[in-house]
Design an enzyme around this catalytic site. Structure first.
Site, PDB file in Angstrom:
ATOM      1  N   GLY B  57     -46.558 -70.738 130.956  1.00 11.81           N
ATOM      2  CA  GLY B  57     -45.159 -70.418 130.691  1.00 11.81           C
ATOM      3  C   GLY B  57     -44.536 -71.536 129.887  1.00 11.81           C
ATOM      4  O   GLY B  57     -45.044 -72.661 129.888  1.00 11.81           O
ATOM      5  N   GLY B  60     -39.892 -75.612 131.350  1.00  5.45           N
ATOM      6  CA  GLY B  60     -38.728 -75.222 132.139  1.00  5.45           C
ATOM      7  C   GLY B  60     -38.869 -73.870 132.803  1.00  5.45           C
ATOM      8  O   GLY B  60     -37.911 -73.342 133.348  1.00  5.45           O
ATOM      9  N   GLY B  62     -40.488 -73.231 135.447  1.00  4.51           N
ATOM     10  CA  GLY B  62     -40.527 -73.381 136.897  1.00  4.51           C
ATOM     11  C   GLY B  62     -41.935 -73.463 137.469  1.00  4.51           C
ATOM     12  O   GLY B  62     -42.122 -73.335 138.673  1.00  4.51           O
ATOM     13  N   LYS B  63     -42.925 -73.719 136.617  1.00  5.89           N
ATOM     14  CA  LYS B  63     -44.312 -73.746 137.085  1.00  5.89           C
ATOM     15  C   LYS B  63     -44.546 -74.886 138.071  1.00  5.89           C
ATOM     16  O   LYS B  63     -45.067 -74.675 139.173  1.00  5.89           O
ATOM     17  CB  LYS B  63     -45.277 -73.914 135.894  1.00  5.89           C
ATOM     18  CG  LYS B  63     -45.101 -72.886 134.793  1.00  5.89           C
ATOM     19  CD  LYS B  63     -46.077 -73.103 133.661  1.00  5.89           C
ATOM     20  CE  LYS B  63     -45.928 -74.420 132.924  1.00  5.89           C
ATOM     21  NZ  LYS B  63     -44.721 -74.556 132.091  1.00  5.89           N
ATOM     22  N   GLU B 197     -51.501 -79.380 135.266  1.00  8.65           N
ATOM     23  CA  GLU B 197     -51.836 -79.855 133.921  1.00  8.65           C
ATOM     24  C   GLU B 197     -53.032 -80.800 133.897  1.00  8.65           C
ATOM     25  O   GLU B 197     -52.895 -81.976 133.556  1.00  8.65           O
ATOM     26  CB  GLU B 197     -50.611 -80.523 133.280  1.00  8.65           C
ATOM     27  CG  GLU B 197     -49.463 -79.541 133.156  1.00  8.65           C
ATOM     28  CD  GLU B 197     -48.484 -79.912 132.060  1.00  8.65           C
ATOM     29  OE1 GLU B 197     -48.864 -80.673 131.163  1.00  8.65           O
ATOM     30  OE2 GLU B 197     -47.356 -79.421 132.100  1.00  8.65           O
TER      31      GLU B 197
END
Lengths: 330, 305
Positions: B57, B60, B62-63, B197
């Site tokens: 996504g 920002g 929200g992940k 990440e």
């Protein structure tokens, strides 16, 4: 110039009760700050609570000596819980603010007029150490000139004090090479990482706060017993800051760091003071520059300069590993 | 390869909140607000067991906040979720880890002034020597420590960090720290690994080896959920992709389907990315920067309708 006197006071400062008291305070602080990364700026409160716990139990309430020791230890544990439970879930700086405030509150309570019936107010308390000195096995002092000249009471204080220091070092050494100590050191590095690996960080921080507080409280007992008196203003912020200085001088997160730091710190303070006074006495330093009363302040200036040099040229302290300290800069 | 024995994802509907044949993690109505901003608003999402699921996504979306909520590092305003059938809402982070859901961090959290080996040993759960009183008596934890050390040694060899075992973790390179963090997470023996990440800041030479390690987790029967921006990595290793935008789930599907989905392209690039610039109302620079995010609301709204 009386070199014998300088040598004697300097040597006695190396093995003396002040070095013992500060070594114990700094060993506790080492558990807090050196190993766990807890910024406790109220170590003086742990010493004060222990000292007053003992003195008030015996003098004010007429309880036996060992009950007084128990009260002092319990006081340190309760203080750790009081400080830790509300603050350890928050960021590290909160603990620093709360501890320094709590230590001052406790000192002011001890010296308050309204509580003086129990605490002795600003005069403090005396006559609680008779049972301690009654246990003294030495019938005479020790006199090896020019090094040492002590009576049997001093000798007894030193014996008990150094045994406590050795025990405290042993406990810290055993714990910090165990998986328990590994968790503390990991919390110092990054508590979220430790949490993500399934450890209850809050519980470990409380345990560390209690352990360091109890080790510091041993210093409080020695402070009270060696002086045979408690006086509220000796448990001020200065004590905490000296303990931090000692810890950093010796090397944080090293078992013997606080002990060596305390010995060197008090040797320097006493040696420089004695040397300055003797130099003034023989006229090597004219009184126009410094009189004997000012020597006491000048020694702190000189020690401060020395510590600044230490931090610049050897930031890891005496025992530290420079490589380890430099990792922080990344 | 255990993945072959798992129920196929082919019949799963390609829609947000799709039911999976064997879900390890099921979240319902998870909402997290920061003041007036709703950072996460997930109606329903299921993570398939034994698979590699990517959570993608725009910035920002929200992940990471959703990650923090699931792993107990943040508390939701509303919502519940179950992991392996156990309700996890309100369970603190360390207990979530003990139940078998372990995470890594976007900014790698190597414990710098601990050695690589100590980093690894810390990961093992249920250590007797982590009790204060037992710690004082080495005889009570020595044997277990040896066992754990052996397991750590094997993992270090697998992650090619064995030569560094006595170095401070702070002296490792960025990529090596990522590897260490992943290896350390495996010491917990998790059922599910959450990677935030994993490729951020890793040099290309290490990327392939990291990808291999993530795939190996699936082969060992673990479920992987990872947040990633690198689309090549998402395409390469994930079995399923969940797209978030504006805090909610926009789309789900296989990597190729999702990347062709107009809603996803809109979320990343803005709904009007093909429009003539002249059709855009004149707007100050700051508003223009917000444009892709306001555009993303549109498909999300359609989904709810």
């Amino acid at each position: 110039m009386d070199w014998n006197l300088i040598i004697q006071v300097s040597f006695e400062s190396i093995i003396g009760s002040t070095a013992i008291i500060y070594a114990l305070a700094a060993i506790g602080l080492n558990v807090h700050f050196g190993y766990t990364g807890l910024l406790n700026f109220g170590q003086s409160a742990f010493l004060g609570v222990a000292a007053y716990g003992l003195a008030m139990s015996v003098t004010t309430f007429g309880l036996p000596f060992w009950v007084g020791i128990g009260v002092g230890l319990l006081g340190a544990v309760v203080l750790a819980l009081l400080l830790g439970v509300p603050t350890l879930r928050l960021r590290a700086d909160y603990l620093a603010i709360v501890t320094i405030a709590a230590a001052e509150i406790i000192r002011l309570l001890f010296r308050s007029v309204s509580l003086s019936e129990w605490t002795g107010g600003s005069d403090g308390l005396q006559r609680f150490s008779d049972d301690f000195y009654a246990m003294n096995p030495y019938s005479q002092g020790i006199k090896i000139l020019p090094l040492i000249d002590m009576d049997s009471r001093d000798l007894w204080v030193l014996t008990v004090g150094w045994i406590l220091v050795a025990l405290a070092c042993l406990i810290v050494w055993l714990l910090m090479r165990s998986p328990w100590g590994r968790v503390l050191k990991a919390i110092r590095e990054d508590e979220d990482a430790v949490r993500s690996l399934g450890k209850n960080v809050f519980s470990y921080k409380i345990q560390a706060l209690i352990l360091g507080g109890v080790l510091g409280s041993l210093g409080g007992f020695m402070f009270a017993l060696s002086r045979a008196a408690v006086q509220p203003d000796t448990y001020g912020t200065e004590l905490t800051f000296f303990a931090y200085t000692i810890l950093i001088l010796g090397g944080a997160a090293r078992v013997f760091g606080p002990v060596v730091g305390a010995v060197i710190f008090w040797f320097l303070i006493v040696f420089i003071d004695a040397l300055l006074i003797e130099l003034i006495k023989v006229g090597a330093i004219p009184t126009a520059i410094m009189d004997p009363n000012q020597a006491g302040s000048v020694r702190y200036i000189l020690v401060g300069v020395g510590l600044m040099c230490l931090l610049i040229f050897r930031p890891q302290g005496i025992f530290g590993d420079k490589k380890e300290v430099m990792l922080d800069a990344r | 390869m255990p993945a072959e024995t798992l129920p196929s994802l082919a019949d799963v509907p390609r829609e947000p909140g799709a039911k999976k044949p064997d879900a390890i993690l099921v979240a319902d109505g998870v909402v997290r607000r920061f003041g007036g901003l709703t950072a996460v608003n997930v109606n329903h999402v299921e993570i398939p067991r034994g698979r590699i699921t990517a959570l993608i996504g725009p910035n920002g979306a929200g992940k990471t906040t959703f990650f923090n909520l699931l792993t107990g590092f943040d508390k939701p305003d509303e919502g519940t979720w179950t992991f392996n059938g156990k309700t996890l809402g309100g369970v603190p982070a360390h207990k979530v880890a003990r139940l078998g859901m372990v995470r890594t961090f976007q900014l790698t959290k190597a414990l710098n002034r601990l050695t690589v080996m100590d980093n690894m040993l810390l990961g093992a759960t249920g250590q007797k020597g982590e009790n204060f009183f037992r710690a004082l008596i080495p005889a009570t934890w020595r044997a277990q420590e040896r066992e754990i050390t052996e397991r750590a040694e094997e993992l270090l060899v697998r992650f090619k960090l064995d030569a560094k075992r006595n170095d401070f973790a702070g002296s490792l390179s960025g990529g090596q720290r990522k590897l260490l963090e992943m290896a350390r997470a495996l010491m917990v023996r998790p059922d599910m690994v959450m990677l935030d990440e994993p490729m951020a800041g890793v040099n290309p030479a290490l990327t392939q080896s990291l990808l291999g390690h993530v795939k190996a987790l699936r082969e060992d029967g673990m479920t992987v959920l990872f947040v990633e921006h690198d689309m090549d990595m998402v395409r390469d290793i994930s079995d399923w992709v969940i797209v978030m935008g504006q805090g909610s789930v926009l789309a789900e599907g296989t990597p190729d389907e999702v990347m062709a989905d107009p809603r996803v392209i809109d979320a990343y690039l803005g709904a009007h990315h093909d429009d003539e610039p002249s059709e855009e109302p004149p707007a100050p620079v700051a508003a223009a920067a917000d444009a892709p995010e306001t555009a993303a609301e549109k498909p999300a709204g359609e989904e709810k309708a």
